[in-house]
Design an enzyme around this catalytic site. Structure first.
Site, mmCIF file in Angstrom:
data_model
loop_
_atom_site.group_PDB
_atom_site.id
_atom_site.type_symbol
_atom_site.label_atom_id
_atom_site.label_comp_id
_atom_site.label_asym_id
_atom_site.label_seq_id
_atom_site.Cartn_x
_atom_site.Cartn_y
_atom_site.Cartn_z
ATOM 1 N N THR A 201 -8.319 8.430 -11.978
ATOM 2 C CA THR A 201 -9.447 8.999 -12.537
ATOM 3 C C THR A 201 -9.342 10.727 -12.694
ATOM 4 O OG1 THR A 201 -11.003 7.780 -11.664
ATOM 5 C CG2 THR A 201 -12.037 9.658 -12.262
ATOM 6 N N SER B 237 -0.183 3.563 -10.808
ATOM 7 C CA SER B 237 -0.884 3.374 -11.956
ATOM 8 C C SER B 237 -0.640 4.328 -13.084
ATOM 9 C CB SER B 237 -2.386 3.271 -11.870
ATOM 10 O OG SER B 237 -2.869 4.416 -11.714
ATOM 11 N N SER C 298 -7.758 4.266 4.572
ATOM 12 C CA SER C 298 -7.489 5.100 3.566
ATOM 13 C C SER C 298 -8.769 5.250 2.725
ATOM 14 C CB SER C 298 -6.289 4.383 2.707
ATOM 15 O OG SER C 298 -6.073 5.194 1.276
ATOM 16 N N SER D 18 -8.516 10.740 -7.450
ATOM 17 C CA SER D 18 -6.833 11.239 -7.158
ATOM 18 C C SER D 18 -6.281 11.172 -8.266
ATOM 19 C CB SER D 18 -6.229 9.936 -6.347
ATOM 20 O OG SER D 18 -6.540 8.862 -6.607
ATOM 21 N N ARG D 19 -4.882 11.313 -8.547
ATOM 22 C CA ARG D 19 -3.925 11.334 -9.763
ATOM 23 C C ARG D 19 -3.360 9.890 -9.528
ATOM 24 N NH1 ARG D 19 -3.883 16.097 -12.819
ATOM 25 N NH2 ARG D 19 -4.346 18.022 -11.546
ATOM 26 N N ALA D 20 -2.996 9.487 -10.581
ATOM 27 C CA ALA D 20 -2.152 8.072 -10.395
ATOM 28 C C ALA D 20 -1.066 8.291 -9.414
ATOM 29 C CB ALA D 20 -1.505 7.807 -11.774
ATOM 30 N N LYS E 236 -4.755 -6.402 -7.417
ATOM 31 C CA LYS E 236 -4.282 -6.100 -6.023
ATOM 32 C C LYS E 236 -4.842 -7.318 -5.050
ATOM 33 C CE LYS E 236 -3.908 -1.932 -4.731
ATOM 34 N NZ LYS E 236 -4.393 -0.587 -4.099
ATOM 35 N N ASP F 147 0.539 -2.958 1.540
ATOM 36 C CA ASP F 147 -0.663 -2.266 1.508
ATOM 37 C C ASP F 147 -1.683 -3.135 2.216
ATOM 38 O OD1 ASP F 147 -3.034 -0.689 0.965
ATOM 39 O OD2 ASP F 147 -2.889 -1.147 -1.256
#
Lengths: 507, 507
Positions: B219, B215, B280, B210-212, B304, B272
């Protein structure tokens, strides 16, 4: 954590533009995606931003535009943002990332099962009333306080916080009385009659009512067909000083403004839990300056309260919390098995009210009896009648025309009495079989009236022609749909066809 | 209950107009408040409407306009609505009240404490993935499943439902391996190194990233500075068939699309919870066709996962639920006390990755060691290394250049290797006192990198110049802020000034 720079750097400015955009409650700002503020602040679509103009601040949601609908240096505001920011076209507006809200950490703690104390509740309600919560935050708070219901201390704290963020009225009388129905019953329009009786007996009853939220008519919608109701506080005071009472729309006075925001979300979620209901009802009464309240809790299979036990529990909570605020409350569990009176819809209910006040021979007796029951309880609660004699006194004041006379004076004081409109097109729904009426579905009746146009179309709604226990012949009218246009009539009739069990008949 | 007429009446039509309006995920339609559809359907601002064009349907939120920005017969669509409805300018669009969603009754039941079975969960996730839930409904569902956490059966049902609503990849290999970090640790960019090692050892590792979300770099953001990553499924397959693995952005493939919607709300609420996290992570791995997964769970006071016990519990739930789907999972609780490597930000992390792959003398050894640990666990899990020897094998494949060579081939196959950009402006943050570094706040470091422009500005971010336990002199650089513009640099430096304890030094 907020991404807003903490320094004193001036926030980048754009020129205010009024867009004529209606977004309900949400303040929205539209900006060019490639404007210098979006680029320098790193703002993306749906970012929460803080708009500033003079010393005013508004939290808003950003939507972005490509293309030439607005200019690079414009911040185009929705009507709500325009109203709150109180600017003129072209005025400079500051735009930056909205700061993080401390009170959200309390919401998170509540989600995970911690009870909230009074300061935490006050901080949440303060941010809610200021429009700082998004729908996501509001839904989370309401869901958390439904999943683990509010206890009494939390309910008191929520009520207090909701009172504190709004206006608060004071009246120069030892007894200020109010009457409220928790709703769910179409046609249950006792308030104008009750207020007329109470003020005719010399009590002070400065009544503010709401417009319909999910129902086909609110008391303010019905009253508006009889007199002006959008009075400001000064005008309301003049009416109350002259007549001892009023029947106005509460919207012009900001009583418990957080409640209106919560109700909007509760309606979408269709959740209405005890703690929220208690805080909602009582915060408005306390803010309105009432110290005596009679509460009508209709109980029935398709009403809001479904069982006697649930009604008793709610009554206990309401009475106890009210006492914490010095308010004497009396709850009446009433019959919620079928609609009240004949009309459902603003004007149709007004005609029922007029028939009762004028002692007409065809006045709906159930509406009359309910109004006397509630007015009687209020008279007793206020010390204006010996216990056990209130309903009789109320009936007498109605029968001899004093209530009708007082009602007319209140309407005149509010700006002049009006004649409710009548619908242009009407069509009956007929019984498909002969037999006895055994069930009337309140919810479907309300939906039918709304499809016919109520409450926006004042004359729209329906007239019930049969009641529980009535014997009907095949082809006899069960109800009549009233609409202002034939298109709306057709919608309503389609719905009635699709729901033949709205009024159940047993052979 | 829906107010939509149940009959087959054709829905009123307007002409499609593309507005260039960016609203993130939400499909929005703008119509004139006085257009015939708003009037005849009784639509008000923020009503949920069903837009139809051909056989396509889109749930949208209505905003209304006064004035001449759009014509009476136009329905002006946001980019999201335009994309989903797939129309051309001027095409006829049907607009009517959105039907009520049956699955919301399950959400309500869940709020009030009832567990959800698999069909109920499937109905909810189906409506979510189709864009039928508003933010209010989404927040209510996620809050309810946090207030009373999902049990194992619900977590399995949610995972299955999330897999079922998206694409599902299949690969022609007995072992398909994936590696995932649950995040929260800046600079923890092991994935490109791990995938290079695993594929160099002959394993199949078709990695989508995924994109940020919150954060400074995902990656996919980092990989994009090294090679194209927005490959479609066919292109991704070609790369995997040629090289045994890939490092692409998952956005072009629709794996677990409901997850992206849930994550957006979780981010706003900053909740979360375990069940949602498990569903997820695993739904994406299962949908990607993986049958072996190594999971990196960083544990630390500002990560986290805050404690070893919480990490163990999460690891157990992840492993058990994965097993229900035939996926072998191994969780590694890793050191989450400080950022990994030196760079934080897309390109800065890419330079760290390159230094490790190329065995440069100044390569960050902590990043290298973490990558070998995770790759070693994956090699053992996949049966490509004898238990206890995986990390050694990974280290060897890295040291002899096989991983670097494989990484270059993957980048070439994806469209050609790139050189990451370097920032135009840089400024150091200096130690205010001499002493030992005792704490590095991961969250504040991440925020600082985002204020500098990461991840949108690829070269932006920061370079850590000190690590936990280092002795530093007064005035020695603790980190360097990298930005593409001096404005963004100033924002970041303001934040650093306001948070002097981001890197704590004890005398």
């Amino acid at each position: 954590m907020s991404l807003r720079p903490p320094a004193l750097a001036p926030s980048p400015r754009l020129r205010a533009r009024r867009l004529g955009l209606f977004t309900q409650h949400e303040a929205i700002v539209l900006m060019r995606r490639d404007c210098h503020v979006c680029r320098s602040e790193g703002l993306s679509a749906r970012a929460r931003v803080l708009l500033t103009a003079g010393n005013r601040e508004v939290y808003a949601t950003l939507l972005q535009l490509d293309g030439d609908l607005i200019a690079h240096d414009e911040a185009a505001l929705s009507e709500e943002a325009w109203r709150l920011l109180d600017v003129q076209p072209g005025d400079p507006i500051g735009v930056r990332h909205a700061p993080a809200l401390e009170s959200l950490s309390s919401v998170r703690r509540r989600i995970y099962g911690s009870r909230l104390d009074a300061p935490a509740m006050a901080a949440i309600v303060g941010d809610v009333a200021a429009g700082r919560y998004t729908d996501i935050h509001l839904a989370a708070f309401l869901t958390a306080s439904s999943a683990m219901p509010l206890d009494e201390a939390e309910t008191v704290a929520l009520t207090q916080a909701m009172v504190d963020v709004g206006d608060r009225l004071t009246w120069d009388a030892p007894v200020v009385i109010d009457k409220h129905s928790i709703g769910g019953l179409p046609g249950n329009r006792t308030t104008p009659i009750v207020v007329a009786i109470l003020t005719a007996c010399g009590l002070m009853a400065p009544k503010t009512s709401s417009r319909a939220i999910t129902s086909p008519a609110g008391t303010a919608d019905t009253m508006e067909t009889l007199a002006p109701v959008d009075l400001n506080l000064a005008a309301m005071r003049r009416v109350v000083e002259a007549e001892g009472g009023c029947l106005v729309w509460g919207g012009a006075v900001s009583l418990s403004p957080a409640d209106d925001i919560f109700i909007r979300i509760e309606r979408v979620l269709d959740v209405d839990t005890e703690g929220q209901l208690v805080a909602s009802v009582l915060s408005k009464k306390i803010a309105a300056g009432s110290n005596h309240v009679v509460l009508d809790l209709p109980v029935g299979p398709t009403a809001k309260v479904r069982s006697e036990a649930a009604g008793q529990q709610l009554a206990t909570r309401l009475t106890e919390v009210a006492a914490r605020f010095g308010v004497k409350a009396r709850c009446l569990l009433t019959d919620g098995s079928q609609p009240v009176g004949r009309g459902v819809g603003p004007a149709l209910e007004a005609w029922d009210v007029l028939a009762v006040l004028q002692n007409l021979s065809d006045a709906p007796q159930d509406l009359r009896a309910r109004a006397c029951l509630l007015a009687g309880a209020a008279l007793e609660l206020a010390g204006a009648a010996v216990p056990g004699t209130g309903a009789r006194l109320a009936e007498a004041v109605l029968a001899d025309g004093r209530a009708w006379s007082k009602f007319q004076r209140i309407c005149e004081a509010q700006g002049g009495m009006r004649t409710p409109p009548k619908a242009a097109v009407r069509s009956p729904i007929l019984a498909r079989r002969a037999g006895r009426v055994v069930l009337i579905n309140n919810r479907q009746v309300a939906t039918l009236a709304k499809l016919a146009g109520a409450p926006d179309r004042k004359a729209a709604g329906l007239t019930l022609e049969a009641r529980l226990g009535d014997e009907v012949a095949r082809g006899q009218p069960l109800l009549t749909v009233n609409a202002e246009t034939s298109g709306e009539l057709a919608y309503a009739l389609d719905y009635a066809t699709a729901h033949p069990d709205m009024i159940e008949i047993e052979a």
